[in-house]
Design a protein around this motif. Sequence first.
Motif, PDB file in Angstrom:
ATOM      1  N   SER A   1       0.949  -0.962   0.196  1.00  0.00           N
ATOM      2  CA  SER A   1       0.025  -0.079   0.111  1.00  0.00           C
ATOM      3  C   SER A   1       0.901   1.200  -0.007  1.00  0.00           C
ATOM      4  CB  SER A   1      -0.858  -0.168   1.122  1.00  0.00           C
ATOM      5  OG  SER A   1       0.026   0.126   2.279  1.00  0.00           O
ATOM      6  N   GLY A   2       0.132   2.340  -0.339  1.00  0.00           N
ATOM      7  CA  GLY A   2       0.990   3.527  -0.519  1.00  0.00           C
ATOM      8  C   GLY A   2       1.473   4.170  -1.619  1.00  0.00           C
ATOM      9  N   VAL A   3       2.352   4.968  -1.658  1.00  0.00           N
ATOM     10  CA  VAL A   3       2.928   5.622  -3.024  1.00  0.00           C
ATOM     11  C   VAL A   3       4.330   5.040  -3.502  1.00  0.00           C
ATOM     12  CG1 VAL A   3       3.751   7.841  -4.087  1.00  0.00           C
ATOM     13  CG2 VAL A   3       2.073   7.772  -2.353  1.00  0.00           C
ATOM     14  N   PRO A   4       4.381   4.480  -4.753  1.00  0.00           N
ATOM     15  CA  PRO A   4       5.438   3.730  -5.105  1.00  0.00           C
ATOM     16  C   PRO A   4       6.842   4.723  -4.883  1.00  0.00           C
ATOM     17  CG  PRO A   4       3.690   3.679  -6.731  1.00  0.00           C
ATOM     18  CD  PRO A   4       3.121   4.619  -5.767  1.00  0.00           C
ATOM     19  N   LEU A   5       7.841   3.986  -4.783  1.00  0.00           N
ATOM     20  CA  LEU A   5       9.109   4.556  -4.528  1.00  0.00           C
ATOM     21  C   LEU A   5       9.699   5.029  -6.102  1.00  0.00           C
ATOM     22  CD1 LEU A   5      10.228   2.247  -1.769  1.00  0.00           C
ATOM     23  CD2 LEU A   5       9.785   4.620  -1.172  1.00  0.00           C
ATOM     24  N   GLY A   6       9.821   6.294  -5.984  1.00  0.00           N
ATOM     25  CA  GLY A   6      10.532   6.760  -7.542  1.00  0.00           C
ATOM     26  C   GLY A   6      11.900   6.603  -7.293  1.00  0.00           C
ATOM     27  N   PRO A   7      12.732   6.995  -8.231  1.00  0.00           N
ATOM     28  CA  PRO A   7      14.056   7.164  -8.409  1.00  0.00           C
ATOM     29  C   PRO A   7      14.708   7.996  -7.497  1.00  0.00           C
ATOM     30  CG  PRO A   7      13.263   7.452 -10.421  1.00  0.00           C
ATOM     31  CD  PRO A   7      12.133   7.205  -9.617  1.00  0.00           C
ATOM     32  N   PRO A   8      16.055   7.909  -7.314  1.00  0.00           N
ATOM     33  CA  PRO A   8      16.689   9.110  -6.648  1.00  0.00           C
ATOM     34  C   PRO A   8      16.859  10.253  -7.376  1.00  0.00           C
ATOM     35  CG  PRO A   8      17.774   7.129  -5.958  1.00  0.00           C
ATOM     36  CD  PRO A   8      16.719   6.710  -7.286  1.00  0.00           C
ATOM     37  N   LEU A   9      16.748  11.550  -6.856  1.00  0.00           N
ATOM     38  CA  LEU A   9      17.080  12.651  -7.558  1.00  0.00           C
ATOM     39  C   LEU A   9      18.256  13.044  -7.509  1.00  0.00           C
ATOM     40  CD1 LEU A   9      13.821  14.670  -6.309  1.00  0.00           C
ATOM     41  CD2 LEU A   9      14.055  13.476  -8.300  1.00  0.00           C
ATOM     42  N   HIS A  10      19.113  13.422  -8.359  1.00  0.00           N
ATOM     43  CA  HIS A  10      20.562  13.722  -8.400  1.00  0.00           C
ATOM     44  C   HIS A  10      20.830  15.349  -7.974  1.00  0.00           C
ATOM     45  CE1 HIS A  10      24.437  14.813 -10.463  1.00  0.00           C
ATOM     46  NE2 HIS A  10      24.740  13.901  -9.162  1.00  0.00           N
ATOM     47  N   VAL A  11      21.480  15.555  -6.924  1.00  0.00           N
ATOM     48  CA  VAL A  11      21.631  16.838  -6.451  1.00  0.00           C
ATOM     49  C   VAL A  11      23.302  17.235  -6.509  1.00  0.00           C
ATOM     50  CG1 VAL A  11      21.611  18.735  -4.631  1.00  0.00           C
ATOM     51  CG2 VAL A  11      19.388  16.895  -5.084  1.00  0.00           C
ATOM     52  N   ALA A  12      23.620  18.018  -7.204  1.00  0.00           N
ATOM     53  CA  ALA A  12      25.087  18.020  -7.538  1.00  0.00           C
ATOM     54  C   ALA A  12      25.841  18.760  -6.586  1.00  0.00           C
ATOM     55  CB  ALA A  12      25.536  18.702  -8.869  1.00  0.00           C
ATOM     56  N   GLY A  13      25.178  19.616  -5.602  1.00  0.00           N
ATOM     57  CA  GLY A  13      25.926  20.262  -4.668  1.00  0.00           C
ATOM     58  C   GLY A  13      24.848  21.127  -3.838  1.00  0.00           C
ATOM     59  N   PRO A  14      25.376  21.840  -2.849  1.00  0.00           N
ATOM     60  CA  PRO A  14      24.543  22.548  -1.626  1.00  0.00           C
ATOM     61  C   PRO A  14      23.711  23.566  -2.550  1.00  0.00           C
ATOM     62  CG  PRO A  14      26.971  22.520  -0.953  1.00  0.00           C
ATOM     63  CD  PRO A  14      27.140  21.949  -2.357  1.00  0.00           C
ATOM     64  N   GLU A  15      24.354  24.169  -3.601  1.00  0.00           N
ATOM     65  CA  GLU A  15      23.436  25.216  -4.264  1.00  0.00           C
ATOM     66  C   GLU A  15      21.859  24.099  -4.976  1.00  0.00           C
ATOM     67  OE1 GLU A  15      26.048  23.359  -7.131  1.00  0.00           O
ATOM     68  OE2 GLU A  15      26.347  24.265  -5.063  1.00  0.00           O
TER      69      GLU A  15
ATOM     70  N   PRO B   1      13.844  31.863   8.879  1.00  0.00           N
ATOM     71  CA  PRO B   1      13.284  31.994   7.469  1.00  0.00           C
ATOM     72  C   PRO B   1      13.420  30.476   6.918  1.00  0.00           C
ATOM     73  CG  PRO B   1      15.714  32.472   8.136  1.00  0.00           C
ATOM     74  CD  PRO B   1      15.185  32.258   9.184  1.00  0.00           C
ATOM     75  N   PRO B   2      12.470  30.550   5.840  1.00  0.00           N
ATOM     76  CA  PRO B   2      12.448  29.113   5.222  1.00  0.00           C
ATOM     77  C   PRO B   2      13.710  29.039   4.479  1.00  0.00           C
ATOM     78  CG  PRO B   2      10.881  30.782   4.036  1.00  0.00           C
ATOM     79  CD  PRO B   2      11.373  31.254   5.395  1.00  0.00           C
ATOM     80  N   ALA B   3      14.164  27.780   4.366  1.00  0.00           N
ATOM     81  CA  ALA B   3      15.335  27.370   3.584  1.00  0.00           C
ATOM     82  C   ALA B   3      15.332  28.197   2.013  1.00  0.00           C
ATOM     83  CB  ALA B   3      15.090  25.934   3.166  1.00  0.00           C
ATOM     84  N   ALA B   4      14.084  28.248   1.436  1.00  0.00           N
ATOM     85  CA  ALA B   4      13.952  28.539  -0.046  1.00  0.00           C
ATOM     86  C   ALA B   4      14.674  30.172   0.094  1.00  0.00           C
ATOM     87  CB  ALA B   4      12.502  28.773  -0.401  1.00  0.00           C
ATOM     88  N   THR B   5      14.573  30.984   1.188  1.00  0.00           N
ATOM     89  CA  THR B   5      14.996  32.257   1.226  1.00  0.00           C
ATOM     90  C   THR B   5      16.473  32.369   1.457  1.00  0.00           C
ATOM     91  OG1 THR B   5      14.812  32.606   3.604  1.00  0.00           O
ATOM     92  CG2 THR B   5      12.692  32.987   2.036  1.00  0.00           C
ATOM     93  N   LEU B   6      17.120  31.366   1.818  1.00  0.00           N
ATOM     94  CA  LEU B   6      18.592  31.270   2.383  1.00  0.00           C
ATOM     95  C   LEU B   6      19.594  31.573   1.025  1.00  0.00           C
ATOM     96  CD1 LEU B   6      18.443  28.710   5.185  1.00  0.00           C
ATOM     97  CD2 LEU B   6      18.096  31.286   5.329  1.00  0.00           C
ATOM     98  N   GLY B   7      19.075  31.092  -0.013  1.00  0.00           N
ATOM     99  CA  GLY B   7      20.145  30.974  -1.263  1.00  0.00           C
ATOM    100  C   GLY B   7      21.040  29.845  -1.218  1.00  0.00           C
ATOM    101  N   TRP B   8      21.379  29.104  -0.057  1.00  0.00           N
ATOM    102  CA  TRP B   8      22.202  28.149  -0.159  1.00  0.00           C
ATOM    103  C   TRP B   8      23.569  28.482  -0.479  1.00  0.00           C
ATOM    104  CZ3 TRP B   8      19.936  24.352   2.687  1.00  0.00           C
ATOM    105  CH2 TRP B   8      18.676  24.140   2.512  1.00  0.00           C
ATOM    106  N   PRO B   9      24.126  29.374   0.300  1.00  0.00           N
ATOM    107  CA  PRO B   9      25.367  30.017  -0.093  1.00  0.00           C
ATOM    108  C   PRO B   9      26.529  28.794  -0.267  1.00  0.00           C
ATOM    109  CG  PRO B   9      24.999  30.834   2.212  1.00  0.00           C
ATOM    110  CD  PRO B   9      23.756  30.023   1.563  1.00  0.00           C
ATOM    111  N   LEU B  10      26.663  28.261   0.958  1.00  0.00           N
ATOM    112  CA  LEU B  10      27.761  27.255   1.107  1.00  0.00           C
ATOM    113  C   LEU B  10      27.022  26.252   2.079  1.00  0.00           C
ATOM    114  CD1 LEU B  10      31.047  28.879   1.333  1.00  0.00           C
ATOM    115  CD2 LEU B  10      30.496  27.102  -0.447  1.00  0.00           C
ATOM    116  N   PRO B  11      27.470  24.827   2.010  1.00  0.00           N
ATOM    117  CA  PRO B  11      26.930  24.239   2.945  1.00  0.00           C
ATOM    118  C   PRO B  11      26.718  24.142   4.173  1.00  0.00           C
ATOM    119  CG  PRO B  11      29.011  23.093   2.676  1.00  0.00           C
ATOM    120  CD  PRO B  11      29.109  24.585   1.975  1.00  0.00           C
ATOM    121  N   GLY B  12      26.036  24.163   4.003  1.00  0.00           N
ATOM    122  CA  GLY B  12      25.956  23.158   5.035  1.00  0.00           C
ATOM    123  C   GLY B  12      25.693  22.015   3.864  1.00  0.00           C
TER     124      GLY B  12
END
Length: 328
Positions: free
Chosen positions: A49-63, A310-321
């Motif tokens: 039951s539940g929503v099928p597991l989709g493939p992983p999303l690729h994120v190349a860096g903190p940005e 502030p929500p993450a969308a406003t941070l600009g993701w300058p460096l990683p965290g």
Amino acid sequence: MPDLPGLPDLPGLPGLPRGAGLRGGGAPDLPGAAGPAGAVGAVADGAGSGVPLGPPLHVAGPEGPWEEVHDQLADRGHVLVHTTWGQWLAAALLDPGLRDLLGRDWPRYRQTAAPAGRLRFAASRMVLKHTAAAALHLPADALDLAYRPGGRPQLRGLAGVEVSLAHTDELIVVAVSRTGPIGVDAEPVTRRPSFDLLHPYVCTPAEAAGLAALPEDDRTARLLHLWTLKEAYTKALGHGMRRRFAAFGFSRDEQGRTVLLDEPAGAPRWILATHLVHDRYLVSVAHRPLRPVETASRPAAHPLEETRLPPAATLGWPLPGSSGAQPT
């Protein structure tokens, strides 16, 4: 080819398919999935039951990009992200806020003697925190990563949010769920586990009998697939390697999908899937949806959001965290 309970015959790997061999270098011949680095193809997908597991999303860096990570968590209730530690290396080396981001992991980071191991450790925690932060619309350095007994990571103060982390060679994979337990595991497709040594510890009698009847290459590939599924499942439970893999097995439901054997009738069923990532790694995930997906544009408010950060969308993701008494 003999039938192996719990592992469907699907295009991808020997044992997962019928008649597919290994290409040079050990990469599985997966129709429709081969491609440039970062390409992902599903090689197994079982669902209860539940929503099928989709493939992983690729994120190349903190940005990022992170938009799809948040959207998938909102739509599905869970999300998987994959990357490589090398893509996060500059952030791990240059971020002046690394100590604050790592939080309680900072002493372990400092005590890791090998420079490469230290950087891999930092990158994996950065990926986990950034993924969870983007998915939940929270600042990454506001998240407090702790560990349950056995090493399972958890985000303190975020009730109902589950996370899982796997890394092998260059690959880092993170899973986040707000609908129930989730676990992820990854192995290189070139790894060749010994059936003779491992089957008493990994396989049920039925699984061992099915594997023993296969040609050697097919047996090895299928054992690796079975290993990743079982480790993902035990990590979702919080048991890791402490639970003997031969103590539980997989079967097929009436649709031919991989399911946990002997699940109680009426209980939420485990969803199991395996994906081929970068044409080089098997990534398996196990998820047990205990709560319905909230269909709002974002998750319900969490305690950390009450701090008016502030929500993450406003941070600009300058460096990683993978398991065991110590966190991976």
